[in-house]
Design a protein around this motif. Structure first.
Motif, PDB file in Angstrom:
ATOM      1  N   ALA A  32     -10.213   9.078 -66.537  1.00  0.00           N
ATOM      2  CA  ALA A  32     -10.087   7.635 -66.677  1.00  0.00           C
ATOM      3  C   ALA A  32     -10.449   7.219 -68.106  1.00  0.00           C
ATOM      4  O   ALA A  32     -11.348   7.785 -68.714  1.00  0.00           O
ATOM      5  CB  ALA A  32     -11.003   6.934 -65.680  1.00  0.00           C
ATOM      6  N   SER A  33      -9.715   6.239 -68.639  1.00  0.00           N
ATOM      7  CA  SER A  33      -9.946   5.789 -70.007  1.00  0.00           C
ATOM      8  C   SER A  33      -9.683   4.296 -70.116  1.00  0.00           C
ATOM      9  O   SER A  33      -9.353   3.625 -69.121  1.00  0.00           O
ATOM     10  CB  SER A  33      -9.031   6.546 -70.977  1.00  0.00           C
ATOM     11  OG  SER A  33      -7.683   6.155 -70.768  1.00  0.00           O
ATOM     12  N   LYS A  34      -9.775   3.786 -71.332  1.00  0.00           N
ATOM     13  CA  LYS A  34      -9.519   2.377 -71.588  1.00  0.00           C
ATOM     14  C   LYS A  34      -8.072   2.020 -71.222  1.00  0.00           C
ATOM     15  O   LYS A  34      -7.773   0.892 -70.835  1.00  0.00           O
ATOM     16  CB  LYS A  34      -9.793   2.078 -73.058  1.00  0.00           C
ATOM     17  CG  LYS A  34      -9.695   0.607 -73.433  1.00  0.00           C
ATOM     18  CD  LYS A  34     -10.071   0.418 -74.887  1.00  0.00           C
ATOM     19  CE  LYS A  34      -9.967  -1.038 -75.297  1.00  0.00           C
ATOM     20  NZ  LYS A  34     -10.319  -1.241 -76.713  1.00  0.00           N
ATOM     21  N   ASP A  35      -7.174   3.000 -71.344  1.00  0.00           N
ATOM     22  CA  ASP A  35      -5.774   2.759 -70.985  1.00  0.00           C
ATOM     23  C   ASP A  35      -5.638   2.378 -69.511  1.00  0.00           C
ATOM     24  O   ASP A  35      -4.821   1.522 -69.154  1.00  0.00           O
ATOM     25  CB  ASP A  35      -4.934   4.010 -71.263  1.00  0.00           C
ATOM     26  CG  ASP A  35      -4.857   4.326 -72.747  1.00  0.00           C
ATOM     27  OD1 ASP A  35      -5.065   3.404 -73.549  1.00  0.00           O
ATOM     28  OD2 ASP A  35      -4.578   5.491 -73.083  1.00  0.00           O
ATOM     29  N   ASP A  36      -6.438   3.009 -68.672  1.00  0.00           N
ATOM     30  CA  ASP A  36      -6.390   2.692 -67.244  1.00  0.00           C
ATOM     31  C   ASP A  36      -6.844   1.258 -66.994  1.00  0.00           C
ATOM     32  O   ASP A  36      -6.264   0.546 -66.161  1.00  0.00           O
ATOM     33  CB  ASP A  36      -7.274   3.667 -66.456  1.00  0.00           C
ATOM     34  CG  ASP A  36      -6.723   5.069 -66.483  1.00  0.00           C
ATOM     35  OD1 ASP A  36      -5.815   5.365 -65.689  1.00  0.00           O
ATOM     36  OD2 ASP A  36      -7.195   5.865 -67.300  1.00  0.00           O
ATOM     37  N   LEU A  37      -7.884   0.828 -67.709  1.00  0.00           N
ATOM     38  CA  LEU A  37      -8.367  -0.541 -67.547  1.00  0.00           C
ATOM     39  C   LEU A  37      -7.314  -1.543 -68.018  1.00  0.00           C
ATOM     40  O   LEU A  37      -7.143  -2.610 -67.428  1.00  0.00           O
ATOM     41  CB  LEU A  37      -9.655  -0.740 -68.351  1.00  0.00           C
ATOM     42  CG  LEU A  37     -10.861   0.120 -67.924  1.00  0.00           C
ATOM     43  CD1 LEU A  37     -12.062  -0.208 -68.794  1.00  0.00           C
ATOM     44  CD2 LEU A  37     -11.193  -0.095 -66.462  1.00  0.00           C
ATOM     45  N   ALA A  38      -6.585  -1.160 -69.080  1.00  0.00           N
ATOM     46  CA  ALA A  38      -5.559  -2.049 -69.601  1.00  0.00           C
ATOM     47  C   ALA A  38      -4.433  -2.238 -68.597  1.00  0.00           C
ATOM     48  O   ALA A  38      -3.967  -3.357 -68.349  1.00  0.00           O
ATOM     49  CB  ALA A  38      -5.005  -1.484 -70.910  1.00  0.00           C
TER      50      ALA A  38
END
Length: 227
Positions: A32-38
């Motif tokens: 999981a990364s910031k891309d997932d939050l985006a």
């Protein structure tokens, strides 16, 4: 790294995201990364359960957000058709610099590499294999079928029995057996696929129901053996 999204508020956008996640656990791979939050922030509402891969991913991100208390706000991603949280100035500069390098751009719904295609095919094959039902077992059943009286036409009685056609049911050999006072019963073999045919339902819904009950008084199971 710049990330390009289609309109995730549209059915087509969700469908393409589902295809993208077929070979991935998360947006950027297996973590999981910031891309997932985006992407999470870009979704207007929880995805339909018919999109299995998106639903799986969405539930994972929801669980991570609940546990960590992290908010998706501020991730900053522009989705075609809708704007989601504007990124901080520092992030904007970083994104602009990244966009200058075409090699670093990532289009989530662009053409897949050979490795991605192979991974997607392997995962799809695994899902298909796991979804296959185990071959159902079969049973051999011997029935006693009794007429109303000695005036019942036993030929028509047998015709009524064999007229019952069901998936997983195969009628076999039969014979008439005397039971006394001039009355005979029909003994008949049948083979059934266990997951498709219930003997109790067969008797109740077909053999002792109209129109067969014009000739059939009752049915008894004499033998029931797994094949």
């Amino acid at each position: 790294m710049a990330i390009t999204f289609y309109n995730l508020s549209s059915e087509d956008g969700i469908k393409k995201l589902d295809e993208y996640l077929l070979s991935r656990s998360y947006i950027s791979g297996y973590q999981a990364s910031k891309d997932d939050l985006a992407v999470h922030a870009a979704l207007a509402k929880p995805p339909s359960s018919k999109y299995v891969n998106v639903s799986r991913w969405y539930n994972h991100i929801e669980a991570l957000l609940r546990i960590s208390g992290v908010s998706a706000e501020g991730c900053g991603v522009t989705v075609e058709g809708s704007a989601v949280a504007t990124p901080p100035a520092a992030d904007t500069k970083a994104a602009a610099a990244a966009e200058d390098d075409d090699d670093d751009d990532v289009d989530l719904f662009g053409e897949e590499t050979e490795e991605e295609k192979k991974a997607a095919e392997e995962r799809a094959a695994a899902v298909k294999a796991s979804g296959k039902k185990k071959e159902s077992g079969k049973s051999s059943v011997l029935l006693d079928i009794k007429p109303w009286d000695d005036e019942t036409d036993m030929k028509k009685l047998e015709e009524a029995v064999r007229s019952v056609k069901l998936d997983g049911l195969l009628w076999g050999a039969s014979k008439l057996v005397p039971v006394g006072y001039g009355i005979k019963k029909l003994q008949i073999m049948m083979t059934i696929v266990d997951d498709l045919v219930s003997v109790d339902d067969l008797v109740e819904d077909y053999l002792t129901a109209e129109p067969a009950n014009e000739y059939i008084q009752s049915c008894d199971i004499v033998a029931f053996n797994k094949i």
